[in-house]
Every structure is written in structure tokens, then in C-alpha cells.
Design an enzyme around this catalytic site. Structure first.
Site, PDB file in Angstrom:
ATOM      1  N   SER A 164       0.861  -1.179   0.000  1.00 56.44           N
ATOM      2  CA  SER A 164       0.000   0.000   0.000  1.00 56.44           C
ATOM      3  C   SER A 164       0.892   1.221   0.000  1.00 56.44           C
ATOM      4  CB  SER A 164      -0.896   0.008   1.244  1.00 56.44           C
ATOM      5  OG  SER A 164      -1.530   1.264   1.408  1.00 56.44           O
ATOM      6  N   TYR A 176      -2.835  -0.755  10.011  1.00 53.20           N
ATOM      7  CA  TYR A 176      -2.651  -1.138   8.611  1.00 53.20           C
ATOM      8  C   TYR A 176      -1.243  -0.796   8.131  1.00 53.20           C
ATOM      9  CZ  TYR A 176      -3.994  -1.692   3.677  1.00 53.20           C
ATOM     10  OH  TYR A 176      -4.096  -2.098   2.367  1.00 53.20           O
TER      11      TYR A 176
END
Length: 317
Positions: A164, A176
């Protein structure tokens, strides 16, 4: 001087464009295993590669997701139920893949399965949520890769790990971001260790895209529940006004997510089919023209740009 540099830069990009256009031969004989194919990037990539003629082996968490995918694709595509948090599920999927590919080995492994629990500030999130996220997004990637690595090495194939932009520059979602920084490190090490075996490792770093993980209604509900369960002394530190402002800030960001998932899946496909895949793919205009350049700035300047519009907690000093 500037003209000379411009010519050199132009020649570099021309050479890179030419190299990256070279396609691997006999793609119709290549097997690719993808995790997380129930929805989102994995689902779209499975359908995309199936149309391209590759032999797709799709790992789905649910039978419903597997059935829907089979109904949308050709008979070449096969599915298996896979829970990347369970060792026995990974072992069973590996044996199934081994039977499917035979002596040819596994050309491509795409670690796409992931969860997104970034619904608040770091100290609002329970430690169990950190563990659960790391178990899926990082440990799952590592365990699936190590289990299937002999098959990939046999084919001198590709490993594509979905990271990401939050694995490149951390500014939101501690849970995350931690997991994706781990994916980046694991991928870098794999790439260097496996180069002598003809295995190439790529990372795809998407920006903000609209998938089931970034659905605003669901995101908002979870965010409010997390805030409700946050200890009182922490809530007093931030204040309700801060939460409301932060909630609105998240809403603006997630509602502006790109709906063009092809920007991501095209990068994955290129990493699997190009003779010369890239090490990193920044997928999405926000990733390419804002977040990646931002990651090269001095930390203090990047901090200012990222946080200048953030609300201030009630007990800020």
C-alpha cells in the site's frame, strides 16, 4: 547542460518503455495463484488474467465468493477455499496447487488477501486488532509465500505482494501501516535472496481505491464503535469535537477514492507477464504524484504537509 540531461532522461524512459513491453512467452501454460479473490483487487485480477488466457488458481475465503467467481470466468479458472490465518488451510491449498501445476511449477503467486482496520488513532485501537491485522496482512503473506516458494522456484516465476502507499509513507491507520511496512521489508529481502534462482519479486503499492475495505458506510460504523469502546480517559484527551472533525476528514478522503481498480490490477498483470517487471508499482494518481514524491521529502516537511489540516485534540499543548 539542461538539454543534455533532458535527452538522457528521455532516452532512459524510452529504453524502459521498450524493455517493459516485452511479454513472457507461452502465457497460456502459466499457472498463477491469487489470494483474496472474493472481491476487490484479487477478484478483478483473477477475471483479468483469465481473459488473458492464463491458468488462474483463485484462493477465496468463502464458498459464495468462489462460486460467484467461477460463474464469471472460463472453465480454466479453478478455486480453492483459503484462510491465510490458518496453517492447515495454507498447507491444504499448497497441496492442491501442487496437484494442479504438476511438473511445471507455479509461475505466479499474488499475495493480495488483506484486511483494513484503520478506523482511528493508534491508541484508540485494541491490541487484539493489531494482532488480527498483522496475522492476515503480514504473517499470512509470509506463510503463504514460504509454503508455495518451492513451486515458484521450480518455475523460475514471480511473486507479487500487494502492499500500500501506507507501506511507503505512514500518516494514517497505525494498524494497517505497520502490516504494510512489514510486507515491504519482507518483499525486499525475498527479492535479493531469490535473484539467484530466477525468481522475481514485485510490490504493488495502491493509493486510495474504492473496495469493500474502504466502503464509507461500513467504515463509519466501525469507527464510531471503536470510539464508543475507547477508554474514558483517552476520550477526554481527544474530545468529542475532535472525533467528529476527524470522522468528517476520513469521510472526505474515502468518498474521493478512485473507482478504477484497473489501475491496480494492470500493475499486477504487468508484474506477472512482462519479461522485465518493476520492483515497485505505485498504482493510482494520488500514489504516483503526491504520496510517493512526498515520501522523499525531509520528514519535518512531509509531517507539516500531511498534518496541517488535522484537527487538534481537546488537551493539545
Amino acid at each position: 547542460m539542461w538539454l543534455y540531461l533532458a535527452v538522457l532522461l528521455g532516452l532512459y524512459y524510452l529504453l524502459r518503455w521498450f524493455r517493459e513491453r516485452q511479454v513472457v512467452s507461452h502465457l497460456q501454460d502459466k499457472f498463477v495463484f491469487i489470494t483474496g479473490c472474493d472481491s476487490g483487487f484479487g477478484n478483478q485480477l483473477a477475471r483479468q488474467l483469465d481473459l488473458r488466457g492464463l491458468r488462474v488458481l483463485a484462493g477465496c475465503l468463502t464458498e459464495q465468493g468462489a462460486e460467484q467467481l467461477r460463474n464469471q470466468t472460463s472453465d480454466r479458472l479453478q478455486t480453492v477455499i483459503l484462510d491465510v490465518t490458518k496453517t492447515e488451510s495454507i498447507a491444504a491449498a499448497t497441496e492442491w496447487v501442487k496437484e494442479c501445476v504438476g511438473d511445471r511449477g507455479l509461475w505466479g503467486l499474488v499475495n493480495n488477501a488483506g484486511i483494513f482496520h484503520s478506523h482511528g488513532y493508534a491508541e484508540w485501537i485494541k491490541i487484539e486488532t493489531y494482532r488480527d491485522t498483522l496475522r492476515v496482512n503480514l504473517i499470512g503473506v509470509i506463510e503463504v509465500t514460504l509454503s508455495m516458494l518451492p513451486l515458484v522456484r521450480k518455475a523460475q516465476g514471480r511473486i507479487v505482494n500487494v502492499s500500500s502507499i501506507l507501506g511507503r509513507i505512514a500518516f494514517f491507520g497505525a494498524v494497517y501501516s505497520c502490516s504494510k511496512y512489514g510486507v515491504e521489508a519482507f518483499s525486499d529481502i525475498l527479492r535479493r535472496e531469490l535473484q539467484h534462482f530466477g525468481v522475481k519479486v514485485s510490490m504493488v503499492e495502491p493509493g486510495y481505491f474504492r473496495t469493500a475495505m474502504t466502503d464509507w458506510q461500513k467504515f463509519s460504523e466501525i469507527m464510531k464503535q471503536i470510539w464508543k469502546e475507547t477508554p474514558a480517559h483517552i476520550k477526554e484527551t481527544y474530545g468529542q469535537k475532535f472525533f467528529d472533525a476527524y470522522h468528517d476528514l476520513m469521510k472526505q478522503g474515502l468518498l474521493s477514492c478512485s473507482t478504477n481498480l484497473n489501475l491496480v490490477t494492470d500493475c499486477m498483470e504487468h508484474a506477472l507477464t512482462s519479461v522485465h517487471p518493476r520492483t515497485r508499482y505505485s498504482a493510482g494518481w494520488d500514489a504516483q504524484f503526491f504520496f510517493v514524491p512526498l515520501s522523499y521529502l525531509p520528514t519535518s516537511l512531509a509531517d507539516y504537509i500531511l498534518t496541517r489540516s488535522w484537527p487538534k485534540p481537546a488537551q493539545a499543548v
